[in-house]
Design an enzyme around this catalytic site. Structure first.
Site, PDB file in Angstrom:
ATOM      1  CD  GLU A 109      -2.670   5.459   6.899  1.00  0.00           C
ATOM      2  OE1 GLU A 109      -2.710   5.670   5.579  1.00  0.00           O
ATOM      3  OE2 GLU A 109      -1.646   5.067   7.480  1.00  0.00           O
TER       4      GLU A 109
ATOM      5  CD  GLU B 154      -3.336  -2.233   7.916  1.00  0.00           C
ATOM      6  OE1 GLU B 154      -1.962  -2.843   7.413  1.00  0.00           O
ATOM      7  OE2 GLU B 154      -3.824  -1.306   7.628  1.00  0.00           O
TER       8      GLU B 154
ATOM      9  CG  ASN C 250      -1.653   1.400   1.459  1.00  0.00           C
ATOM     10  OD1 ASN C 250      -1.868   1.960   0.647  1.00  0.00           O
ATOM     11  ND2 ASN C 250      -2.326   1.298   2.574  1.00  0.00           N
TER      12      ASN C 250
HETATM   13  P1  PGA Z   1       3.254   0.284   7.753  1.00  0.00           P
HETATM   14  O1  PGA Z   1       1.662   0.781   7.142  1.00  0.00           O
HETATM   15  O2  PGA Z   1       3.496  -0.885   6.985  1.00  0.00           O
HETATM   16  O3  PGA Z   1       3.925   1.597   7.110  1.00  0.00           O
HETATM   17  O4  PGA Z   1       3.193   0.284   9.126  1.00  0.00           O
HETATM   18  C1  PGA Z   1       0.927  -0.665   6.892  1.00  0.00           C
HETATM   19  C2  PGA Z   1      -0.550  -0.057   6.447  1.00  0.00           C
HETATM   20  O5  PGA Z   1      -1.014   1.156   6.728  1.00  0.00           O
HETATM   21  O6  PGA Z   1      -1.113  -0.660   5.852  1.00  0.00           O
END
Ligand code: PGA
Length: 248
Positions: free
Chosen positions: A97, A165, A7
């Protein structure tokens, strides 16, 4: 089939995005890792060029989000059909997010999930607890409630992926312990099996949050972890390739 998803979030202009996609494609052009599906989710502006760059490789393309609406007067939004039209196979929905900074509720996420599946995409539904919720011992309750409400009625389990997550692990360099990940995945698997019966065990459960080339093997060794959703480490070809190799 394990799923390693990158991502890119709101990162990458054309030149660097294309270079990154090409480096990943080149690493696996000769022999895509057996048993591992590799997904790249660039920003919407790069879906077309990255899609062209990875065409004919084993890599697949996905969107980071999609509108809950099919079409119409929704300025700035990108529909699931638009993603499919560009060759996407997946859409991430309900990333923390978007929940945090764009006010998306479980109900919105469920509509997005349904919109994605309606055009043949697989939906990667994200769930995860905050640091405060974990401290209060609420983790399983929170993620199971999110799972229940974010997965729409009529969901096709064959085109559902769930990503655990923890909000506090995203971009922080901190990860839960292996037993903690195992506990949450066990709870999520239980929730999926309760909901989808015999189709529950086949739904892929990803872990996401500070996955790196250094910790990927240990995280992917946790029972019921079927892959990873990778943010920061998917922006550097050597790191992402290392994670893919750890999965294979
Ligand atoms: P990160 O993000 O690997 O930078 O912690 C993971 C995500 O938000 O999918």
């Amino acid at each position: 089939m394990r799923l390693i998803a990158g991502n890119w979030k709101m990162n990458g202009l054309r030149t660097e995005g294309l270079a990154l996609a090409r480096a990943i494609a080149d690493a696996f052009r000769a022999a895509p890792p057996p048993g591992t599906e590799v997904l790249i989710c660039p920003p919407a502006t790069l879906l077309a060029p990255v899609g062209a760059a990875i065409e004919g490789t084993g890599l697949v393309l996905g969107g980071q989000d999609c509108s809950q609406e099919a079409k119409g007067a929704f300025t700035g939004d990108v529909s699931a059909a638009m993603l499919a039209d560009l060759g996407c196979h997946y859409a991430i929905v309900g990333h923390s997010e978007r929940r945090q900074f764009r006010g998306e509720t479980d109900a919105t996420v469920a509509r997005k999930m349904a919109a994605a599946q309606a055009v043949g995409l697989s939906a990667i539904v994200c769930v995860g607890e905050s640091a405060a919720e974990r401290a209060q011992g609420m983790t399983a309750t929170v993620v199971l409630a999110q799972l229940k409400e974010s997965v729409a009625a009529g969901c096709d389990p064959a085109r559902l992926v769930v990503a655990y997550e923890p909000v506090w692990a995203i971009g922080s360099g901190r990860t839960p312990t292996q037993p903690d990940i195992a506990d949450v995945h066990r709870a999520l698997r239980g929730g999926l099996t309760q909901r989808f019966g015999s189709a529950g065990p086949g739904i892929r459960l990803l872990y996401g949050g500070s996955v790196t080339a250094a910790n990927a093997a240990a995280i992917l060794a946790v029972p019921a972890v079927d892959g990873a959703l990778v943010g920061g480490a998917s922006l550097k070809a050597s790191d992402f390739i290392g994670i893919i190799r750890a999965a294979a």
